[in-house]
Design a protein around this motif. Sequence first.
Motif, PDB file in Angstrom:
ATOM      1  N   LEU A 268      14.173   2.795  -3.789  1.00 29.27           N
ATOM      2  CA  LEU A 268      14.475   1.446  -3.318  1.00 29.27           C
ATOM      3  C   LEU A 268      15.625   1.440  -2.315  1.00 29.27           C
ATOM      4  N   ALA A 269      15.484   0.573  -1.301  1.00 34.14           N
ATOM      5  CA  ALA A 269      16.576   0.328  -0.362  1.00 34.14           C
ATOM      6  C   ALA A 269      17.604  -0.590  -1.019  1.00 34.14           C
ATOM      7  N   ALA A 270      18.717  -0.828  -0.344  1.00 31.07           N
ATOM      8  CA  ALA A 270      19.797  -1.643  -0.907  1.00 31.07           C
ATOM      9  C   ALA A 270      19.343  -3.053  -1.267  1.00 31.07           C
ATOM     10  N   ASP A 271      18.364  -3.598  -0.524  1.00 30.15           N
ATOM     11  CA  ASP A 271      17.891  -4.958  -0.797  1.00 30.15           C
ATOM     12  C   ASP A 271      16.793  -5.003  -1.846  1.00 30.15           C
ATOM     13  N   GLY A 272      16.447  -3.841  -2.428  1.00 33.56           N
ATOM     14  CA  GLY A 272      15.413  -3.790  -3.446  1.00 33.56           C
ATOM     15  C   GLY A 272      14.018  -3.536  -2.914  1.00 33.56           C
ATOM     16  N   GLN A 273      13.885  -3.414  -1.609  1.00 34.81           N
ATOM     17  CA  GLN A 273      12.584  -3.167  -1.005  1.00 34.81           C
ATOM     18  C   GLN A 273      12.238  -1.677  -1.079  1.00 34.81           C
ATOM     19  N   ALA A 274      10.955  -1.379  -1.263  1.00 37.04           N
ATOM     20  CA  ALA A 274      10.515   0.020  -1.370  1.00 37.04           C
ATOM     21  C   ALA A 274      10.798   0.757  -0.069  1.00 37.04           C
ATOM     22  N   GLN A 275      11.397   1.957  -0.199  1.00 36.66           N
ATOM     23  CA  GLN A 275      11.636   2.783   0.978  1.00 36.66           C
ATOM     24  C   GLN A 275      10.901   4.129   0.881  1.00 36.66           C
ATOM     25  N   VAL A 276      10.136   4.284  -0.184  1.00 34.70           N
ATOM     26  CA  VAL A 276       9.320   5.489  -0.377  1.00 34.70           C
ATOM     27  C   VAL A 276       7.855   5.065  -0.416  1.00 34.70           C
ATOM     28  N   LYS A 277       7.022   5.780   0.323  1.00 33.56           N
ATOM     29  CA  LYS A 277       5.582   5.514   0.329  1.00 33.56           C
ATOM     30  C   LYS A 277       4.875   6.753  -0.242  1.00 33.56           C
ATOM     31  N   ARG A 278       4.834   6.818  -1.564  1.00 33.37           N
ATOM     32  CA  ARG A 278       4.181   7.948  -2.219  1.00 33.37           C
ATOM     33  C   ARG A 278       3.777   7.515  -3.602  1.00 33.37           C
ATOM     34  N   ASN A 279       2.531   7.761  -3.971  1.00 35.71           N
ATOM     35  CA  ASN A 279       2.062   7.348  -5.289  1.00 35.71           C
ATOM     36  C   ASN A 279       1.184   8.456  -5.872  1.00 35.71           C
ATOM     37  N   THR A 280       1.661   9.066  -6.937  1.00 30.71           N
ATOM     38  CA  THR A 280       0.970  10.210  -7.528  1.00 30.71           C
ATOM     39  C   THR A 280      -0.151   9.801  -8.463  1.00 30.71           C
ATOM     40  N   ILE A 281       0.057   8.762  -9.241  1.00 24.55           N
ATOM     41  CA  ILE A 281      -0.914   8.418 -10.283  1.00 24.55           C
ATOM     42  C   ILE A 281      -2.264   8.030  -9.701  1.00 24.55           C
ATOM     43  N   ASN A 282      -2.280   7.530  -8.482  1.00 19.39           N
ATOM     44  CA  ASN A 282      -3.553   7.130  -7.879  1.00 19.39           C
ATOM     45  C   ASN A 282      -4.414   8.333  -7.515  1.00 19.39           C
ATOM     46  N   GLN A 283      -3.864   9.545  -7.626  1.00 21.10           N
ATOM     47  CA  GLN A 283      -4.652  10.760  -7.451  1.00 21.10           C
ATOM     48  C   GLN A 283      -5.388  11.164  -8.727  1.00 21.10           C
ATOM     49  N   ALA A 284      -5.012  10.531  -9.844  1.00 23.52           N
ATOM     50  CA  ALA A 284      -5.576  10.936 -11.140  1.00 23.52           C
ATOM     51  C   ALA A 284      -7.041  10.540 -11.238  1.00 23.52           C
TER      52      ALA A 284
ATOM     53  N   PHE B  97       2.147  -6.441 -12.388  1.00 24.07           N
ATOM     54  CA  PHE B  97       2.037  -5.164 -11.699  1.00 24.07           C
ATOM     55  C   PHE B  97       0.681  -5.024 -11.027  1.00 24.07           C
ATOM     56  N   TYR B  98       0.667  -4.260  -9.963  1.00 23.82           N
ATOM     57  CA  TYR B  98      -0.591  -3.807  -9.358  1.00 23.82           C
ATOM     58  C   TYR B  98      -0.499  -2.280  -9.264  1.00 23.82           C
ATOM     59  N   GLY B  99      -0.415  -1.658 -10.449  1.00 27.05           N
ATOM     60  CA  GLY B  99      -0.247  -0.216 -10.527  1.00 27.05           C
ATOM     61  C   GLY B  99       1.214   0.172 -10.427  1.00 27.05           C
ATOM     62  N   ILE B 100       1.597   1.214 -11.163  1.00 31.30           N
ATOM     63  CA  ILE B 100       2.958   1.760 -11.086  1.00 31.30           C
ATOM     64  C   ILE B 100       2.871   3.259 -11.337  1.00 31.30           C
ATOM     65  N   ASP B 101       3.508   4.036 -10.488  1.00 30.20           N
ATOM     66  CA  ASP B 101       3.431   5.488 -10.576  1.00 30.20           C
ATOM     67  C   ASP B 101       4.082   5.985 -11.870  1.00 30.20           C
ATOM     68  N   PHE B 102       3.802   7.249 -12.203  1.00 33.02           N
ATOM     69  CA  PHE B 102       4.400   7.853 -13.387  1.00 33.02           C
ATOM     70  C   PHE B 102       5.923   7.689 -13.351  1.00 33.02           C
TER      71      PHE B 102
ATOM     72  N   LEU C  45       0.832  -1.202   0.000  1.00 33.56           N
ATOM     73  CA  LEU C  45       0.000   0.000   0.000  1.00 33.56           C
ATOM     74  C   LEU C  45       0.871   1.258   0.000  1.00 33.56           C
ATOM     75  N   GLY C  46       0.652   2.125  -0.982  1.00 30.30           N
ATOM     76  CA  GLY C  46       1.387   3.381  -1.066  1.00 30.30           C
ATOM     77  C   GLY C  46       2.707   3.303  -1.794  1.00 30.30           C
ATOM     78  N   ASN C  47       3.167   2.087  -2.148  1.00 30.44           N
ATOM     79  CA  ASN C  47       4.421   1.981  -2.889  1.00 30.44           C
ATOM     80  C   ASN C  47       4.276   2.646  -4.255  1.00 30.44           C
TER      81      ASN C  47
END
Length: 309
Positions: free
Chosen positions: A293-309, A151-156, A130-132
């Motif tokens: 992404l963190a060093a292990d490839g895991q998401a470290q940012v929780k922000r998704n712009t496209i879902n505001q569209a 995919f389950y959605g991907i931001d711009f 959620l939020g990735n």
Amino acid sequence: MNAQKIAPRQHHAAVEDFIESGAHLFEKPVDPAAAAALLAQIRADRHFDHRLFLSEAEFDADPQYVGVNPRPGRNLLERFEDQLAFVEQDANIVDGVTALLGPGYTILNKKVVCGVSQTSVPAWIRARILGNPVNNLGAYVRPEYRDVTYFYGIDFHQDLIDYKERPADFLTLYVYLHPVSRQDAPLFLLKGSHRLGGTVFPHDLTATSDASWTYRDGQGGVVETDQLILTGGAGFTAMWHACTLHGTQPDAADHERISLRYLLAQGPDHAGMDEVNATLQGPLLLTQTRTDLAADGQAQVKRNTINQA
């Protein structure tokens, strides 16, 4: 002596569209019957539902966030090479791609991309992602099914994101294998966003209306861009520049969205892409393409712009 008027140089329609908007939509689809036949074979290979995924316990026992996408030797399309002529030899596609990349263009990558429906993604996975900004589900998919990108959605984003230190000498060609409506995770594309060149993901976007955005590159460059939602029937085909922002929202339908994605690179000779790139205001190459992404490839940012569209 009267001065003679010199007419402006005329470009191929695909080159003109890339200069103006960073994308070209083909008026005619590729063969819908061939698209449907390939789709049937892909769907016959597996169930595109909850059975794709590891259990929560299986995932937690050995979480893997990198190396989970298709690769040579693990790519479903390798089994269907003989059925891809309806795309790769389509006269309109070859003509448009050649105008941009020259007759010696090459295929960098091709694969099946699946937008997984909300009803098929287990609740425990949806809670974790959620939020990735990039919900690539490969980490949660059973190893035997990682020959497709899910995919389950991907931001711009720009497709330059996967090619650090490579110039934007390639384009993306995308083919819908079945009709795609607003509910089927269609591609969202920001017209003219390529003009700022390469920028680091996540991108600085502010919605200015229901269908337009202000895009900033962090270096003083600003573009006002209109949002285009790519819907169409079986065989619908579009292509866009490596710096054009695009993405998808999560699949809201009760079935998956299955498409083909090609990355095609310029040949050795001067071509339309050189003229497109000469109009851009920013860099064509990035030494860093993303910070999410963190060093292990895991998401470290929780922000998704496209879902505001």
